[in-house]
Design an enzyme around this catalytic site. Structure first.
Site, PDB file in Angstrom:
ATOM      1  N   GLU A 105       0.834  -1.216   0.000  1.00 19.12           N
ATOM      2  CA  GLU A 105       0.000   0.000   0.000  1.00 19.12           C
ATOM      3  C   GLU A 105       0.862   1.257   0.000  1.00 19.12           C
ATOM      4  OE1 GLU A 105      -2.241  -1.529   3.422  1.00 19.12           O
ATOM      5  OE2 GLU A 105      -4.043  -1.159   2.259  1.00 19.12           O
ATOM      6  N   GLU A 125      -3.796  -9.408   4.125  1.00 13.91           N
ATOM      7  CA  GLU A 125      -4.532  -9.071   5.342  1.00 13.91           C
ATOM      8  C   GLU A 125      -5.699 -10.024   5.615  1.00 13.91           C
ATOM      9  OE1 GLU A 125      -3.449  -7.059   3.066  1.00 13.91           O
ATOM     10  OE2 GLU A 125      -2.678  -5.215   3.948  1.00 13.91           O
TER      11      GLU A 125
END
Ligand code: T1G
Length: 694
Positions: A105, A125
């Site tokens: 990210e 995640e």
């Protein structure tokens, strides 16, 4: 500061340096923002490169900070990414090895990205029960396309960087030195006028986004039944597709904050760390030298020995497989071949690989052929006299320094070690059937087992992709010792009013892969019978229901005899409730003078799971297991305990030890209550308002 800053040829190089994987902990996040401000204020700097030192660009948010104030202490990852994306001077992310989670990210917030081939790119995640919480659900679809991004986010599976080379994710693939090429590229873009490209400004192109997302929802529904995160991943992606970047980002944040609090996420994070913590032994430092294991010997070519041998040839290690009789040896080798060919049929192995692995197998009838083995594992009949013969023989033929391991599941490893003149080289390696499939390996540490032997076996376990948990020596080690109490409660409940199908259904609804009676019919009821017979001799005070003995006396050993607790149609494996057995159970209660009562599913689950918890607490009290998470790893990888509950000890923490102890005291006051005296640790932790896992 977990970040290094240097200027090289007019390019600011910010290097993340937070071993082991440059987790984006608070000090790292702070270092990045400060580096960007330094570059901004330095007129000689035209562009910025962000890269990672050591073995990763970044493994993502520092999950050791989760649910601590540091996780949300500014600058948060959102603030960092905003600073990167908002920089007037172009920022290039130079990616190698690993760019995962928040690490990816961060890179997506950069204006450009350069990567080496072979880097693992992932948003994993979902495997921690959460979702990308720093823009991943919004930027990745804009960088690699909706379908690739959604598949990566919902599966959490890494993709190699070169597979994404043709997408907007990477502006360059570095063939030579990554930093040199990234700095060179940064100089080029630094010389160009802005504004520089932002991933957030790209559109998400898809001919039928709505249809694809619906298709994704349907396919996720089946695999994600117990986990909320995969659905939320799709919700967040859909929000960005439908409502644009900013509203999508806000929705992603809401989903993240909701998921990180869920028991499922806590369980998954617990398992993530538990898996790694299991490999650490308090008094065996990671610097302990290990012995070289190049050749392995396995004694016994039965179901266990064959499965054990497969683990090692799968890892490319040659195995000498010893049996006492030619026909048993041939049967064992044929079974191994059959298993590999079955995998090949499912496309899991090529036929070349099957032959390669079979070629690593050296069958023999002679102990002398074990003389060169560095590690020898016996999987012979579970009887101390047989083990004695094997270990005395090994003492004669095995080379000095060879590790001698027993696969025993119930015998005293110290007694086995004493059959040799080298007890320090003796260790237990308790595999779980089928040995080539089950991940769990109990590594049994004898009184005299040397530290380097332990360190070596733990490393070998990693090599053969097992989750190794160290156990001290006691009857049943960790897993079987606990499951014995679980089975005792199941049998008592048959006497008191329940039937096998109800008990199995209740605990399978709780999440166990298989209830105690289906499990016993599969493994063979005679195995438990043999253990109980030994119990009645050795520990007559350990009160047991005799109903299981009645079943075995009737020859009902389970699937292998066409009937056990359940009936089975010929060639079928599905368990059919048996009227004959149910009547036998009711008659047994009558014989005992027990008035049968209705037992609720809640009571069934409490008594089965809390019996594991209580025995697990005793195992911790006695130092047989060193940490509660080890016990959880045993149950998650060896006994079908539901992953989304994190293991018996974490589940007890979730319920609250105060409530667990109260339930134990309730059952202690009932018939068969002797098993329910709470372990010291339960009482102590409950009184302190603590849990097993802190
Ligand atoms: N944070 C902290 N420590 C970590 C870590 C992490 N993200 N990842 C690994 N470690 C530790 C691990 O505990 C072990 O420690 C050591 O590093 C080596 O790990 C906002 C919130 C990166 C592929 O889920 O998949 O970003 O035992 O043995 O086999 O969206 O670790 O040595 O003391 O596994 O080479 C998302 C999880 C976080 C990546 C390296 N990231 N890690 O594999 O080594 S959530 C992940 C892995 C997030 C944002 C959200 C693997 C690896 P120790 P290892 P490896």
């Amino acid at each position: 500061m977990a970040v290094d800053y240097a200027v090289r040829d007019g390019i600011a190089v910010i290097t993340l340096d937070n071993p082991p994987v440059n987790g984006l902990g608070h000090s790292t996040r702070l270092g990045i923002v400060e580096g960007i401000e330094r570059a901004r204020d330095d007129a000689s700097v035209s562009a910025v490169v962000i890269t990672g030192a050591g073995r990763a660009f970044s493994g993502g948010a520092d999950i050791t900070e989760f649910n601590t104030p540091k996780a949300t202490q500014e600058p948060t990852l959102h603030t960092v990414i905003k600073a990167v994306e908002g920089s007037a001077k172009p920022i290039v992310a130079a990616i190698h090895s690993v760019a995962m989670g928040g690490g990816l990210e961060l890179a997506l917030g950069a204006h450009y990205r350069v990567a080496t081939p072979g880097a693992q790119i992932a948003l994993p995640e979902v495997k921690l029960g959460i979702l990308p919480g720093a823009g991943g659900t919004q930027r990745l679809p804009r960088a690699v396309g909706l379908e690739t991004a959604l598949n990566m986010i919902v599966s959490g599976t890494p993709v190699l960087s070169e597979k994404l080379a043709g997408t907007a994710l990477f502006d360059r693939m570095a063939e030579g030195d990554l930093l040199d090429e990234a700095v060179k590229f940064a100089k080029q873009v630094g010389a160009q006028d802005g504004p520089h490209p932002k991933v957030r400004d790209s559109a998400i192109e898809h001919p039928n986004a709505e249809g694809f997302i619906q298709f994704a929802r349907n396919s996720v529904a089946t695999i994600a039944k117990a986990f909320p995160a995969p659905h939320k991943c799709i919700d967040a992606i859909e929000a960005g597709v439908k409502n644009g970047f900013d509203r999508g980002l806000a929705f992603e944040r809401e989903c993240f904050l909701a998921l990180v609090q869920t028991p499922e996420s806590r369980a998954l994070r617990h398992a993530f760390f538990g898996e790694r913590a299991a490999g650490k032994i308090a008094d065996v430092p990671s610097s302990t030298p290990v012995r070289k294991i190049a050749r392995v010997g396995v004694i016994g070519a039965g179901m266990m020995g064959g499965g054990i041998a497969m683990n090692f040839v799968n890892a490319g290690l040659p195995v000498t497989l010893l049996e006492t009789k030619q026909d048993a040896l041939e049967r064992g080798v044929a079974t191994i071949r059959k298993n590999f060919e079955a995998q090949a049929k499912k496309g899991k192995l090529t036929t070349e690989k099957v032959e390669e692995r079979m070629a690593l197998l050296k069958p023999t009838l002679s102990y002398d052929d074990l003389a060169e083995a560095d590690l020898i594992i016996e999987a012979v009949f579970e009887e101390l006299g047989v083990k004695e013969h094997v270990f005395r023989k090994l003492d004669e033929v095995a080379k000095p320094g060879a590790i001698l391991a027993s696969n025993t599941s119930t015998l005293d490893l110290n007694a086995i070690a004493a059959f040799t003149k080298r007890p320090e080289d003796v260790v237990g390696m308790h595999f779980f059937s089928p040995a080539n499939v089950m991940k769990l390996l109990e590594v049994v540490r004898g009184e005299k087992t040397a530290k380097d032997v332990l360190a070596t076996v733990m490393q070998v376990a990693k090599q053969i992709k097992k989750t190794a948990v160290v156990s001290g020596v006691c009857d049943g080690f960790i897993g079987n010792r606990m499951i014995e109490q679980y089975v005792r409660q199941a049998l008592f409940m048959l006497d008191e009013g329940a039937l096998p199908a109800q008990i199995d259904r209740a605990i399978e609804k709780f999440g166990f892969a298989m209830g105690p009676f289906r499990m016993s019919d599969l493994a063979g009821n005679d195995i438990g019978w043999a253990i109980r017979k030994r119990r009645y001799q050795e520990q007559p005070e350990l009160h047991y229901s005799r109903i299981a003995d009645r079943l075995c006396e009737a020859g009902r050993f389970g699937q292998k005899t066409g009937g056990g607790w359940y009936d089975y149609q010929a060639g079928e494996r599905n368990a059919l409730p048996s009227k004959l057995v149910d009547d036998m159970i009711v008659a047994h209660s009558k014989e005992l003078g027990i008035g049968r009562r209705k037992i609720s599913d809640d009571e069934i689950v409490e008594r089965l799971v809390f019996s594991l918890v209580n025995e697990g607490a005793k195992i911790l009290d006695e130092g047989i297991a060193s940490k509660a998470s080890d016990i959880d790893m045993v149950y998650l990888t060896g006994y079908g305990f539901p992953l989304y509950r994190g293991g018996p000890m974490l589940y007890a923490d979730t319920v609250g030890l105060y409530n667990v102890e109260r339930a134990m005291r309730k059952y202690a006051a009932r018939p068969n209550g002797d098993a329910w005296a709470p372990a010291k640790r339960v009482t102590e932790l409950a009184a302190q308002g603590k849990g097993f896992n802190g």
